[in-house]
Design a protein around this motif. Structure first.
Motif, PDB file in Angstrom:
ATOM      1  N   GLY A 191      -2.585   1.408   3.579  1.00  0.00           N
ATOM      2  CA  GLY A 191      -3.598   2.300   2.962  1.00  0.00           C
ATOM      3  C   GLY A 191      -4.712   2.972   3.471  1.00  0.00           C
ATOM      4  N   LEU A 192      -4.376   3.459   4.834  1.00  0.00           N
ATOM      5  CA  LEU A 192      -5.403   4.203   5.723  1.00  0.00           C
ATOM      6  C   LEU A 192      -6.501   3.071   5.848  1.00  0.00           C
ATOM      7  N   CYS A 193      -6.293   1.964   6.236  1.00  0.00           N
ATOM      8  CA  CYS A 193      -7.297   0.866   6.394  1.00  0.00           C
ATOM      9  C   CYS A 193      -8.247   0.637   5.147  1.00  0.00           C
ATOM     10  N   LEU A 194      -7.481   0.703   3.824  1.00  0.00           N
ATOM     11  CA  LEU A 194      -7.662   0.730   2.366  1.00  0.00           C
ATOM     12  C   LEU A 194      -8.585   1.832   1.920  1.00  0.00           C
ATOM     13  N   ILE A 195      -9.143   2.483   2.991  1.00  0.00           N
ATOM     14  CA  ILE A 195     -10.007   3.767   2.444  1.00  0.00           C
ATOM     15  C   ILE A 195      -9.146   4.791   1.432  1.00  0.00           C
ATOM     16  N   GLY A 196      -8.077   5.138   1.885  1.00  0.00           N
ATOM     17  CA  GLY A 196      -7.311   6.109   0.898  1.00  0.00           C
ATOM     18  C   GLY A 196      -6.868   5.384  -0.180  1.00  0.00           C
ATOM     19  N   THR A 197      -6.596   3.993  -0.274  1.00  0.00           N
ATOM     20  CA  THR A 197      -6.321   3.246  -1.536  1.00  0.00           C
ATOM     21  C   THR A 197      -7.550   3.469  -2.288  1.00  0.00           C
ATOM     22  N   ILE A 198      -8.706   3.259  -1.953  1.00  0.00           N
ATOM     23  CA  ILE A 198      -9.909   3.276  -2.678  1.00  0.00           C
ATOM     24  C   ILE A 198     -10.017   4.534  -3.307  1.00  0.00           C
ATOM     25  N   ILE A 199      -9.948   5.832  -2.385  1.00  0.00           N
ATOM     26  CA  ILE A 199     -10.163   7.130  -2.908  1.00  0.00           C
ATOM     27  C   ILE A 199      -8.831   7.276  -4.136  1.00  0.00           C
ATOM     28  N   ASP A 200      -7.734   6.865  -3.914  1.00  0.00           N
ATOM     29  CA  ASP A 200      -6.841   6.933  -4.939  1.00  0.00           C
ATOM     30  C   ASP A 200      -7.080   6.203  -6.124  1.00  0.00           C
ATOM     31  N   VAL A 201      -7.882   5.160  -6.421  1.00  0.00           N
ATOM     32  CA  VAL A 201      -8.352   4.537  -7.274  1.00  0.00           C
ATOM     33  C   VAL A 201      -9.202   5.122  -8.038  1.00  0.00           C
ATOM     34  N   ALA A 211       0.813  -1.334  -0.108  1.00  0.00           N
ATOM     35  CA  ALA A 211       0.052   0.048   0.196  1.00  0.00           C
ATOM     36  C   ALA A 211       0.812   1.196  -0.036  1.00  0.00           C
ATOM     37  N   GLY A 212       0.468   2.312  -0.869  1.00  0.00           N
ATOM     38  CA  GLY A 212       1.201   3.617  -0.953  1.00  0.00           C
ATOM     39  C   GLY A 212       2.332   3.488  -1.977  1.00  0.00           C
ATOM     40  N   ILE A 213       2.351   2.667  -2.627  1.00  0.00           N
ATOM     41  CA  ILE A 213       3.664   2.490  -3.579  1.00  0.00           C
ATOM     42  C   ILE A 213       3.393   3.838  -4.705  1.00  0.00           C
ATOM     43  N   GLN A 214       1.911   3.849  -4.950  1.00  0.00           N
ATOM     44  CA  GLN A 214       1.603   5.169  -6.048  1.00  0.00           C
ATOM     45  C   GLN A 214       1.917   6.381  -5.286  1.00  0.00           C
ATOM     46  N   ARG A 215       1.801   6.440  -4.178  1.00  0.00           N
ATOM     47  CA  ARG A 215       2.128   7.948  -3.639  1.00  0.00           C
ATOM     48  C   ARG A 215       3.794   8.192  -3.452  1.00  0.00           C
ATOM     49  N   ILE A 216       4.666   7.109  -3.259  1.00  0.00           N
ATOM     50  CA  ILE A 216       5.939   7.237  -3.230  1.00  0.00           C
ATOM     51  C   ILE A 216       6.319   7.509  -4.602  1.00  0.00           C
ATOM     52  N   VAL A 217       5.781   6.983  -5.612  1.00  0.00           N
ATOM     53  CA  VAL A 217       6.318   7.186  -6.906  1.00  0.00           C
ATOM     54  C   VAL A 217       5.976   8.416  -7.636  1.00  0.00           C
ATOM     55  N   ILE A 218       4.982   8.952  -7.304  1.00  0.00           N
ATOM     56  CA  ILE A 218       4.508  10.412  -7.624  1.00  0.00           C
ATOM     57  C   ILE A 218       5.140  11.528  -6.630  1.00  0.00           C
ATOM     58  N   GLY A 219       6.119  11.077  -5.603  1.00  0.00           N
ATOM     59  CA  GLY A 219       6.889  12.109  -4.775  1.00  0.00           C
ATOM     60  C   GLY A 219       6.260  12.310  -3.742  1.00  0.00           C
ATOM     61  N   GLN A 220       5.206  11.649  -3.154  1.00  0.00           N
ATOM     62  CA  GLN A 220       4.415  12.004  -1.853  1.00  0.00           C
ATOM     63  C   GLN A 220       4.879  10.945  -0.918  1.00  0.00           C
ATOM     64  N   ILE A 221       6.290  10.981  -0.590  1.00  0.00           N
ATOM     65  CA  ILE A 221       7.019  10.264   0.463  1.00  0.00           C
ATOM     66  C   ILE A 221       6.270   9.974   1.648  1.00  0.00           C
ATOM     67  N   GLY A 222       6.104  10.990   2.359  1.00  0.00           N
ATOM     68  CA  GLY A 222       5.268  10.981   3.474  1.00  0.00           C
ATOM     69  C   GLY A 222       3.974  10.224   3.396  1.00  0.00           C
ATOM     70  N   MET A 223       3.406  10.554   2.675  1.00  0.00           N
ATOM     71  CA  MET A 223       1.957  10.100   2.646  1.00  0.00           C
ATOM     72  C   MET A 223       2.070   8.656   2.214  1.00  0.00           C
ATOM     73  N   GLY A 224       3.067   8.476   1.253  1.00  0.00           N
ATOM     74  CA  GLY A 224       3.497   6.918   0.878  1.00  0.00           C
ATOM     75  C   GLY A 224       3.876   6.027   2.076  1.00  0.00           C
ATOM     76  N   ILE A 225       4.702   6.450   2.899  1.00  0.00           N
ATOM     77  CA  ILE A 225       4.905   5.841   4.211  1.00  0.00           C
ATOM     78  C   ILE A 225       3.697   5.616   5.127  1.00  0.00           C
ATOM     79  N   LEU A 226       3.044   6.754   5.277  1.00  0.00           N
ATOM     80  CA  LEU A 226       1.809   6.584   6.023  1.00  0.00           C
ATOM     81  C   LEU A 226       0.923   5.335   5.609  1.00  0.00           C
ATOM     82  N   TYR A 227       0.647   5.507   4.267  1.00  0.00           N
ATOM     83  CA  TYR A 227      -0.114   4.417   3.755  1.00  0.00           C
ATOM     84  C   TYR A 227       0.687   3.063   3.737  1.00  0.00           C
TER      85      TYR A 227
END
Length: 117
Positions: free
Chosen positions: A81-91, A60-76
Motif C-alpha cells: 500500500g505504498l508503505c501504508l501511506i497510499g492505503t491511509i489516503i484511500d481510507v 493491500a490494493g484490493i480496493q484499487r483492483i475492484v474499482i478497475g485500477q489494476i496497475g495501481m492495485g498491483i503497485l499497492y
C-alpha cells in the motif's frame, strides 16, 4: 422513475444528479435498462471503505483492483500500500474513489443503453 431510483441502495446526491441528467431524454424502457445496468455495476462507498481497511490486514490494493485500477492495485500489493501511506489516503478518500468509479460506470451504462435503440 422514482421507484426505480429507490431500488438503488445508498444512492449518493452526486449520483442522483448525474442519473437525472442522463435519463431525462431516454424513453421509459431505456431508463429501466439504464437503472438495471448501472445498479449492477456501481460500488457502494462502504464497500470501498471495507476493502481499503482489509488492505491494512490482508491484501493491500484490493480496493484499487475492484474499482478497475489494476496497475495501481498491483503497485499497492507489491509495496504494501505504498508503505501504508497510499492505503491511509484511500481510507480518507474512499467516497471519492467510489464516486469516481460510479460516475464512469454511469456513463458506460448510458452508452450501452443508447446503443441498444
Amino acid at each position: 422513475m422514482n421507484n426505480l431510483l429507490m431500488s438503488i441502495p445508498d444512492l449518493q446526491p452526486e449520483e442522483l444528479g448525474g442519473i437525472n441528467d442522463l435519463i431525462k431524454d431516454m424513453s421509459i424502457e431505456q431508463q429501466q435498462q439504464f437503472i438495471l445496468l448501472y445498479s449492477g455495476k456501481r460500488k457502494k462507498p462502504q464497500e470501498i471503505l471495507l476493502l481499503t481497511c482489509l488492505g491494512f490486514v490482508v491484501v493491500a490494493g484490493i480496493q484499487r483492483i475492484v474499482i478497475g485500477q489494476i496497475g495501481m492495485g498491483i503497485l499497492y500489493l507489491f509495496t504494501g500500500g505504498l508503505c501504508l501511506i497510499g492505503t491511509i489516503i484511500d481510507v480518507v478518500n474512499y467516497k471519492k474513489l467510489a464516486n469516481d468509479y460510479n460516475l464512469t460506470q454511469m456513463y458506460e451504462a448510458a452508452r450501452m443503453v443508447g446503443l441498444q435503440r
